[in-house]
Scaffold this active site. Structure first.
Site, mmCIF file in Angstrom:
data_model
loop_
_atom_site.group_PDB
_atom_site.id
_atom_site.type_symbol
_atom_site.label_atom_id
_atom_site.label_comp_id
_atom_site.label_asym_id
_atom_site.label_seq_id
_atom_site.Cartn_x
_atom_site.Cartn_y
_atom_site.Cartn_z
ATOM 1 C CE LYS A 1 23.678 21.414 -9.405
ATOM 2 N NZ LYS A 1 24.592 22.269 -10.324
ATOM 3 C CG ASP B 1 25.763 25.772 -10.302
ATOM 4 O OD1 ASP B 1 26.834 25.659 -9.487
ATOM 5 O OD2 ASP B 1 25.038 24.818 -10.402
HETATM 6 P P1 NAP Z 1 21.875 18.083 -17.734
HETATM 7 O O1 NAP Z 1 20.549 19.038 -17.261
HETATM 8 O O2 NAP Z 1 21.843 16.649 -17.825
HETATM 9 O O3 NAP Z 1 22.043 18.636 -19.340
HETATM 10 C C1 NAP Z 1 22.826 17.961 -20.411
HETATM 11 C C2 NAP Z 1 23.173 18.501 -21.615
HETATM 12 O O4 NAP Z 1 23.858 18.014 -22.413
HETATM 13 C C3 NAP Z 1 21.728 18.797 -22.332
HETATM 14 O O5 NAP Z 1 21.782 19.883 -23.006
HETATM 15 C C4 NAP Z 1 21.635 17.634 -23.287
HETATM 16 O O6 NAP Z 1 20.790 17.957 -24.481
HETATM 17 C C5 NAP Z 1 23.197 17.516 -23.748
HETATM 18 N N1 NAP Z 1 23.594 16.423 -24.128
HETATM 19 C C6 NAP Z 1 23.905 15.014 -23.304
HETATM 20 N N2 NAP Z 1 24.064 14.185 -24.036
HETATM 21 C C7 NAP Z 1 24.116 14.473 -25.350
HETATM 22 C C8 NAP Z 1 24.527 13.649 -26.726
HETATM 23 N N3 NAP Z 1 24.526 12.609 -26.598
HETATM 24 N N4 NAP Z 1 24.237 14.580 -27.665
HETATM 25 C C9 NAP Z 1 24.009 15.741 -27.695
HETATM 26 N N5 NAP Z 1 23.662 16.670 -26.421
HETATM 27 C C10 NAP Z 1 23.801 15.866 -25.268
HETATM 28 O O7 NAP Z 1 23.404 18.433 -17.188
HETATM 29 P P2 NAP Z 1 23.858 19.926 -16.446
HETATM 30 O O8 NAP Z 1 23.775 19.772 -15.072
HETATM 31 O O9 NAP Z 1 23.391 21.103 -17.396
HETATM 32 O O10 NAP Z 1 25.474 19.759 -16.672
HETATM 33 C C11 NAP Z 1 26.117 19.959 -17.991
HETATM 34 C C12 NAP Z 1 27.477 19.666 -18.039
HETATM 35 O O11 NAP Z 1 28.009 20.703 -17.207
HETATM 36 C C13 NAP Z 1 28.061 18.405 -17.145
HETATM 37 O O12 NAP Z 1 29.125 18.014 -18.022
HETATM 38 C C14 NAP Z 1 28.265 19.249 -15.924
HETATM 39 O O13 NAP Z 1 29.488 18.010 -15.294
HETATM 40 C C15 NAP Z 1 28.757 20.192 -16.118
HETATM 41 N N6 NAP Z 1 28.737 21.296 -15.051
HETATM 42 C C16 NAP Z 1 29.933 21.678 -14.590
HETATM 43 C C17 NAP Z 1 29.831 22.786 -13.557
HETATM 44 C C18 NAP Z 1 31.165 23.221 -13.237
HETATM 45 O O14 NAP Z 1 31.273 23.756 -12.078
HETATM 46 N N7 NAP Z 1 32.182 23.487 -14.159
HETATM 47 C C19 NAP Z 1 28.632 23.132 -12.865
HETATM 48 C C20 NAP Z 1 27.477 22.428 -13.434
HETATM 49 C C21 NAP Z 1 27.485 21.340 -14.623
HETATM 50 P P3 NAP Z 1 19.441 17.255 -24.662
HETATM 51 O O15 NAP Z 1 18.667 18.651 -24.030
HETATM 52 O O16 NAP Z 1 19.093 17.194 -26.029
HETATM 53 O O17 NAP Z 1 19.377 16.065 -23.689
#
Ligand code: NAP
Length: 292
Positions: free
Chosen positions: A71, A108
């Site tokens: 992205k 989004d």
């Molecule tokens: P990302 O940029 O990789 O961010 C992941 C987030 O999760 C960060 O805040 C990270 O914390 C935290 N995290 C991951 N593993 C962790 C752990 N073991 N303990 C504590 N915190 C943890 O991912 P993203 O693109 O933002 O997506 C996040 C979620 O939203 C995903 O599940 C994705 O599938 C979902 N999503 C859904 C939609 C929808 O249309 N429904 C759209 C976009 C995303 P740190 O900063 O500390 O690493």
């Protein structure tokens, strides 16, 4: 699948991409409208993704949705960037304009708001946001647009939460940063709790659920995770009589404007997108990238 004969072609790019539900959703809308169109999944390996995306105008595709991890790259290679994508710092939609320029947008934030509004959630007071990744940035932009006044950011990595707090303040919100251990206290009196971490997702670790009794009565709990559809967080919210908003709502909400941008038609109401996706088993065999 991509059919070179089809008049209109679009798709989703990611790495990996086989899990994406977008081909199922767009495919059902295309079939219901009997469009001469295709929507395919394209696997773009990180090392080649920049060059492949830059070749979009030569591909014959009208555009692509962009998923993890491309992205930010998508934003950087675009000729024109929408104010929304600029603000969020990421693009999930690339289209090709009449002059062959690549236009980056982000749907989004709109998708998130769509789900919130449909569920009757209230974004005008204080919100608690778990997570500080790309999805969290889109949530902040959406909340700012929806009249949210205060956001409490909870994230494992404090620096990432601080960067998001700066973004929130630039957008006119009062913002504070909290450690995960302070999540329950951060919920005090909030009207909305959003999980934008990957925790609670199938295959990821469990989310430590904050004390939901601290939220304001009638608050909404929105989980961006959509596999499984009913997460432990949403179960707990329903158990307390709170509004529970599923990640599928955001997924569908971000797809609607993308479909319009690709094919110039509104997604038909006749397709029950939620039922379709609840039962979908994604198994996309990636199509070859069609750059000529
Ligand atoms: P990302 O940029 O990789 O961010 C992941 C987030 O999760 C960060 O805040 C990270 O914390 C935290 N995290 C991951 N593993 C962790 C752990 N073991 N303990 C504590 N915190 C943890 O991912 P993203 O693109 O933002 O997506 C996040 C979620 O939203 C995903 O599940 C994705 O599938 C979902 N999503 C859904 C939609 C929808 O249309 N429904 C759209 C976009 C995303 P740190 O900063 O500390 O690493």
């Amino acid at each position: 699948m991509t059919s070179p004969e089809a008049k209109m072609a679009a798709g989703v790019v990611g790495w990996p991409v086989a899990h994406s539900l977008s081909p199922t959703l767009h495919g059902a809308w295309i079939a219901a409208l009997k469009l001469d169109a295709t929507y395919s999944a394209f696997a773009l390996p990180p090392d080649d993704a920049g060059a492949m995306l830059r070749s979009l105008p030569a591909s014959g595709l009208r555009g692509v949705n962009v998923t993890v991890p491309h992205k930010e790259l998508a934003l950087s290679i675009a000729d024109i960037v929408s104010p929304t994508a600029e603000r969020i710092g990421a693009a999930n939609l690339l289209t090709v304009d009449a002059s062959g320029r690549i236009v980056a947008d982000n749907t989004d934030a709109r998708g998130f708001l769509d789900g919130l509004v449909r569920a009757g959630g209230d974004a005008t007071g204080t919100a608690v946001l778990l997570g500080a990744g790309g999805a969290a940035r889109a949530v902040i932009a959406a909340l700012a647009d929806a009249g949210c006044r205060e956001i409490r950011l909870v994230n494992r990595t404090a620096d990432k939460a601080k960067a998001l707090a700066r973004l929130a303040e630039e957008l006119g919100l009062k913002a504070s940063v909290h450690e995960p251990a302070g999540a329950s206290a951060a919920c005090a009196g909030a009207r909305l709790l959003v999980n934008a971490t990957s925790l609670g997702m199938k295959g990821a670790g469990p989310l430590e659920i904050p004390d939901l009794s601290r939220l304001a009565p009638g608050a909404a709990v929105y989980d961006l995770v959509y596999v499984p559809r009913e997460t432990q967080l949403l179960k707990a919210a329903r158990g307390r009589g709170l509004k529970a908003i599923e990640g599928l709502d955001m997924l569908i909400g971000q797809a609607r404007p993308s479909f319009r941008a690709f094919f110039g038609a509104d997604p038909p109401d006749a397709v029950d997108a939620r039922s379709l996706l609840e039962n979908a088993r994604p198994a996309n065999t990636p199509a070859p990238w069609p750059a000529r």
